[in-house]
Design a protein around this motif. Structure first.
Motif, PDB file in Angstrom:
ATOM      1  N   SER A   1       0.821  -1.207   0.000  1.00  6.85           N
ATOM      2  CA  SER A   1       0.000   0.000   0.000  1.00  6.85           C
ATOM      3  C   SER A   1       0.856   1.259   0.000  1.00  6.85           C
ATOM      4  O   SER A   1       0.580   2.221  -0.728  1.00  6.85           O
ATOM      5  CB  SER A   1      -0.931  -0.008   1.216  1.00  6.85           C
ATOM      6  OG  SER A   1      -1.762   1.131   1.220  1.00  6.85           O
ATOM      7  N   ASP A   2       1.911   1.251   0.799  1.00  6.49           N
ATOM      8  CA  ASP A   2       2.819   2.406   0.836  1.00  6.49           C
ATOM      9  C   ASP A   2       3.492   2.597  -0.516  1.00  6.49           C
ATOM     10  O   ASP A   2       3.669   3.730  -0.983  1.00  6.49           O
ATOM     11  CB  ASP A   2       3.869   2.213   1.922  1.00  6.49           C
ATOM     12  CG  ASP A   2       3.290   2.307   3.323  1.00  6.49           C
ATOM     13  OD1 ASP A   2       2.176   2.826   3.473  1.00  6.49           O
ATOM     14  OD2 ASP A   2       3.959   1.840   4.268  1.00  6.49           O
ATOM     15  N   LEU A   3       3.886   1.491  -1.148  1.00  7.95           N
ATOM     16  CA  LEU A   3       4.544   1.580  -2.453  1.00  7.95           C
ATOM     17  C   LEU A   3       3.576   2.106  -3.508  1.00  7.95           C
ATOM     18  O   LEU A   3       3.939   2.957  -4.333  1.00  7.95           O
ATOM     19  CB  LEU A   3       5.082   0.210  -2.856  1.00  7.95           C
ATOM     20  CG  LEU A   3       5.888   0.146  -4.165  1.00  7.95           C
ATOM     21  CD1 LEU A   3       7.082   1.088  -4.100  1.00  7.95           C
ATOM     22  CD2 LEU A   3       6.344  -1.285  -4.420  1.00  7.95           C
ATOM     23  N   ALA A   4       2.335   1.611  -3.497  1.00  7.56           N
ATOM     24  CA  ALA A   4       1.337   2.093  -4.452  1.00  7.56           C
ATOM     25  C   ALA A   4       1.081   3.585  -4.265  1.00  7.56           C
ATOM     26  O   ALA A   4       0.954   4.334  -5.233  1.00  7.56           O
ATOM     27  CB  ALA A   4       0.041   1.303  -4.297  1.00  7.56           C
ATOM     28  N   LYS A   5       1.019   4.024  -3.012  1.00  2.60           N
ATOM     29  CA  LYS A   5       0.812   5.440  -2.726  1.00  2.60           C
ATOM     30  C   LYS A   5       1.965   6.273  -3.263  1.00  2.60           C
ATOM     31  O   LYS A   5       1.766   7.338  -3.862  1.00  2.60           O
ATOM     32  CB  LYS A   5       0.666   5.644  -1.217  1.00  2.60           C
ATOM     33  CG  LYS A   5       0.447   7.080  -0.776  1.00  2.60           C
ATOM     34  CD  LYS A   5       0.214   7.136   0.726  1.00  2.60           C
ATOM     35  CE  LYS A   5      -0.063   8.558   1.205  1.00  2.60           C
ATOM     36  NZ  LYS A   5       1.129   9.420   1.108  1.00  2.60           N
TER      37      LYS A   5
END
Length: 395
Positions: A32-36
């Protein structure tokens, strides 16, 4: 009217497994952090373009990521992340020109160029084994009073009405609605007196809310159902999401329920009631409208290929039967088998493992309770204490 305690405990534990299964199908915290980070970087790159066509451009999420209803696809590692690149100041330019402008800007970045894939309506940045970002261009729709937008149609010959922000807002309003839940049956005079002084608990939310979890359950069931069938006939996510959201609003407005599982089953059961059918040219046509704009029919493919509609109704019949069967399973082994057949062994196994660990830890600490609103939890509020080594409330 009161609810049978044993049945409530059984359904609560089933919901607990479904909750953990949905968690297993979502992006991890790291993902999720990477997608953000990817999303913000792409938005910044597009927004800093010198092209006058991209002036005042804004980037925002749409689809499952924006709604919180993502489900990991079967057979590949990538999650879908859908973006809108909105250009509010543009006039009615041809969609080919607008789309090309965004593609040229992305291609000018050495990091994005090798990842770039042109799709019929959008540009895709394909991060292998992570996720892919789909970037759809849009302009203002001057004919939509709800702040709607226009996006390219698949043939790129004209603009097509849409309203992602309006759709998201309406979905959030419906997801915030709370079902009416009946009280659990008391077992003694003291319990009856206590029950008379306690209002029924108002909502069954889980961690994400019942509507979002129901959509995830339905989408996962769809994915498993179509594994050995023609994937092109699989109902698209916006069809399931729209029908489930409308059904949820109807159900919570008209009925009271004994458990979350009953609400979930009723949502899925009533979904077809919100499909409009008309006879056109001697054969049925189907319409699932975007209520926030005019003219967007999420079932438009069904009218060109009726086998898509047939596939939806066949899947829906099976999904309804499978969810109803969950309430009849006696014992943890039968529940495991039934869930694995309907949703796939891997996420169900993760869900059972997670619950087993939580149950063991809570039992050792002497604080295991079953809460009617959320299944198994570590809190004692509005809950019933569980005896050692039990499932479904039975020795």
């Amino acid at each position: 009217m009161f609810v049978d305690r044993q049945m409530m405990l059984k359904k609560a534990e089933t919901v607990g497994i479904l909750e953990r299964m949905c968690q297993a199908l979502e992006l991890t915290g790291t993902q999720s952090d990477l997608a953000k980070s990817r999303y913000e970087s792409v938005g910044t790159w597009l927004a800093e373009a010198e092209s006058p066509l991209l002036r005042a451009l804004s980037i925002y999420l749409q689809g499952s990521t924006a709604l919180g209803t993502t489900v990991k696809p079967i057979g590949r590692n990538e999650h879908d992340v859908d973006l809108v690149a909105h250009m509010p100041n543009l006039g009615p330019l041809p969609p080919t020109i607008v789309k090309k402008t965004i593609g040229d800007r992305l291609r000018a970045n050495g990091n994005y160029a090798p990842l770039l894939v042109e799709m019929p309506r959008c540009w895709r940045l394909d991060y292998a084994n992570e996720f892919h970002l789909d970037i759809t261009p849009s302009i203002r729709n001057p004919e939509c009073e709800n702040g709607g937008e226009l996006v390219p149609d698949k043939a790129l010959k004209e603009w097509k009405a849409s309203n992602p922000k309006g759709y998201n807002a309406l979905f959030d309003q419906r997801a915030a609605l709370q079902p009416r839940m009946r009280m659990m049956k008391s077992e003694g005079a003291q319990d009856r007196a206590r029950a008379d002084s306690i209002e029924p608990y108002p909502v069954a939310t889980g961690l994400k809310g019942l509507l979002r979890r129901t959509i995830q359950v339905a989408k996962r069931h769809r994915d498993v159902y179509f594994v050995d069938l023609d994937a092109c006939l699989s109902p698209i996510s916006v069809v399931i999401t729209t029908l489930a959201a409308r059904s949820y609003e109807y159900c919570v407005s008209h009925f009271a329920y004994d458990s979350e599982l009953d609400v979930l089953r009723d949502i899925v059961r009533h979904m077809p009631a919100f499909i409009e059918t008309r006879m056109v040219g001697g054969r049925p046509h189907w319409f699932i409208w975007n209520e926030t704009t005019s003219g967007e029919n999420f079932a438009e493919k069904w009218n060109n290929d009726p086998s898509r509609a047939e596939a939806f109704f066949a899947w829906h019949t099976q999904a309804t039967a499978d969810l109803d069967r969950l309430a009849d399973n006696e014992g943890i082994d039968l529940l495991n088998k039934s869930l694995s057949e309907s949703f796939g062994r891997a996420p169900v196994t993760k869900a059972f493992d997670a619950m087993t660990q939580e149950v063991s830890a809570a039992r050792r600490a002497g604080r295991l309770y079953v809460a009617p609103a959320v299944g198994l939890s570590g809190a004692a509020t509005a809950a019933t204490q569980v005896r050692a080594n039990t499932f479904f409330g039975a020795p």
